[in-house]
Design a protein around this motif. Structure first.
Motif, PDB file in Angstrom:
ATOM      1  N   LEU A  59       1.036  -1.054   0.062  1.00  0.00           N
ATOM      2  CA  LEU A  59       0.132   0.302  -0.276  1.00  0.00           C
ATOM      3  C   LEU A  59       1.129   1.217  -0.201  1.00  0.00           C
ATOM      4  CD1 LEU A  59      -2.600  -1.620   3.090  1.00  0.00           C
ATOM      5  CD2 LEU A  59      -2.381  -0.942   0.337  1.00  0.00           C
ATOM      6  N   ALA A  60       0.370   1.693  -1.300  1.00  0.00           N
ATOM      7  CA  ALA A  60       1.248   3.233  -0.378  1.00  0.00           C
ATOM      8  C   ALA A  60       0.432   4.521  -1.110  1.00  0.00           C
ATOM      9  CB  ALA A  60       2.272   3.406  -2.490  1.00  0.00           C
ATOM     10  N   VAL A  61       0.593   5.788  -0.558  1.00  0.00           N
ATOM     11  CA  VAL A  61       0.062   6.787  -0.612  1.00  0.00           C
ATOM     12  C   VAL A  61       0.756   7.728  -1.398  1.00  0.00           C
ATOM     13  CG1 VAL A  61       0.726   7.973   1.336  1.00  0.00           C
ATOM     14  CG2 VAL A  61      -1.243   8.494   1.049  1.00  0.00           C
ATOM     15  N   GLU A  62      -0.310   8.637  -3.009  1.00  0.00           N
ATOM     16  CA  GLU A  62       0.696   9.716  -3.529  1.00  0.00           C
ATOM     17  C   GLU A  62      -0.310  11.448  -3.312  1.00  0.00           C
ATOM     18  OE1 GLU A  62       0.385  10.217  -8.073  1.00  0.00           O
ATOM     19  OE2 GLU A  62       1.141   8.552  -7.363  1.00  0.00           O
ATOM     20  N   MET A  67      -3.226  -0.256   7.544  1.00  0.00           N
ATOM     21  CA  MET A  67      -5.034   0.507   7.046  1.00  0.00           C
ATOM     22  C   MET A  67      -5.711   0.334   8.048  1.00  0.00           C
ATOM     23  SD  MET A  67      -5.452   1.342   3.577  1.00  0.00           S
ATOM     24  CE  MET A  67      -7.748   1.785   3.664  1.00  0.00           C
ATOM     25  N   TRP A  68      -6.726   0.606   8.100  1.00  0.00           N
ATOM     26  CA  TRP A  68      -7.678  -0.043   9.216  1.00  0.00           C
ATOM     27  C   TRP A  68      -9.055   0.688   8.290  1.00  0.00           C
ATOM     28  CZ3 TRP A  68      -3.718   2.993  11.369  1.00  0.00           C
ATOM     29  CH2 TRP A  68      -4.132   3.898  11.957  1.00  0.00           C
ATOM     30  N   GLU A  69      -9.896   0.765   8.846  1.00  0.00           N
ATOM     31  CA  GLU A  69     -11.124   0.662   8.145  1.00  0.00           C
ATOM     32  C   GLU A  69     -11.865   2.228   8.024  1.00  0.00           C
ATOM     33  OE1 GLU A  69     -16.246   0.850   9.096  1.00  0.00           O
ATOM     34  OE2 GLU A  69     -15.139  -0.990   9.376  1.00  0.00           O
ATOM     35  N   ASP A  70     -11.266   3.135   8.457  1.00  0.00           N
ATOM     36  CA  ASP A  70     -10.929   4.649   8.687  1.00  0.00           C
ATOM     37  C   ASP A  70      -9.872   5.585   9.209  1.00  0.00           C
ATOM     38  OD1 ASP A  70     -11.153   4.023  10.887  1.00  0.00           O
ATOM     39  OD2 ASP A  70     -12.631   5.147  11.966  1.00  0.00           O
ATOM     40  N   GLY A  71      -9.244   4.902   7.995  1.00  0.00           N
ATOM     41  CA  GLY A  71      -8.176   5.845   7.896  1.00  0.00           C
ATOM     42  C   GLY A  71      -6.569   4.994   7.757  1.00  0.00           C
ATOM     43  N   PHE A  94      -9.694   8.970   7.324  1.00  0.00           N
ATOM     44  CA  PHE A  94     -10.671   9.597   5.834  1.00  0.00           C
ATOM     45  C   PHE A  94     -11.568  10.726   6.622  1.00  0.00           C
ATOM     46  CE2 PHE A  94      -9.250   4.859   4.676  1.00  0.00           C
ATOM     47  CZ  PHE A  94      -7.602   5.626   4.571  1.00  0.00           C
ATOM     48  N   LYS A  95     -11.631  11.621   5.601  1.00  0.00           N
ATOM     49  CA  LYS A  95     -13.103  12.489   6.282  1.00  0.00           C
ATOM     50  C   LYS A  95     -13.768  11.936   4.934  1.00  0.00           C
ATOM     51  CE  LYS A  95     -12.429  16.958   6.955  1.00  0.00           C
ATOM     52  NZ  LYS A  95     -12.766  18.262   7.085  1.00  0.00           N
ATOM     53  N   ARG A  96     -13.613  11.376   3.503  1.00  0.00           N
ATOM     54  CA  ARG A  96     -13.917  10.844   2.690  1.00  0.00           C
ATOM     55  C   ARG A  96     -13.068  10.200   1.681  1.00  0.00           C
ATOM     56  NH1 ARG A  96     -14.623  12.768  -2.765  1.00  0.00           N
ATOM     57  NH2 ARG A  96     -13.442  14.439  -2.386  1.00  0.00           N
TER      58      ARG A  96
END
Length: 119
Positions: free
Chosen positions: A27-30, A41-45, A88-90
């Protein structure tokens, strides 16, 4: 039994845990054209290594290897054990199809067949 560990031992354990997470996780965030590995990573973050990743905010893309999974609006939540955690907000799923601005009928044709022109 005591649960106290000396600081250098705890730091070594934390570093080993982060290194193992980097090797296993795809997993990576760009953001802004830069990719950063996600430790977990979990359900809301999700969490990233605070030493490797600058402070993130706003709109980011989440990838699993080369597969674009989600587009997320994030906010910093907390910092602990060398990790920066974001909530995560959205979160929007990425679609491989173009969105339609009309309703597609179930019995609509899927292709147009030309008449035989004798060519």
């Amino acid at each position: 039994m005591t649960t106290f560990l000396p600081k250098d031992v705890q730091a070594g354990l934390d570093a080993a845990r982060r290194a193992t997470g980097r090797r296993r996780n795809r997993l990576a965030v760009e953001t802004d054209g830069h990719r950063h590995p996600v430790l977990r990573m979990w359900e809301d973050g999700f969490a990233v290594d605070i030493a490797m990743v600058p402070k993130l905010r706003g709109l980011v893309d989440l990838y699993d290897g080369a597969v674009h999974l989600k587009r997320c609006l994030i906010v910093a939540a907390s910092e602990e054990a060398g990790e920066m955690q974001y909530d995560f907000k959205r979160m929007t799923e990425v679609s491989t199809e173009q969105p339609l601005d009309f309703e597609r009928r179930d019995d609509a044709p899927v292709a147009l067949l030309a008449r035989d022109s004798g060519i």
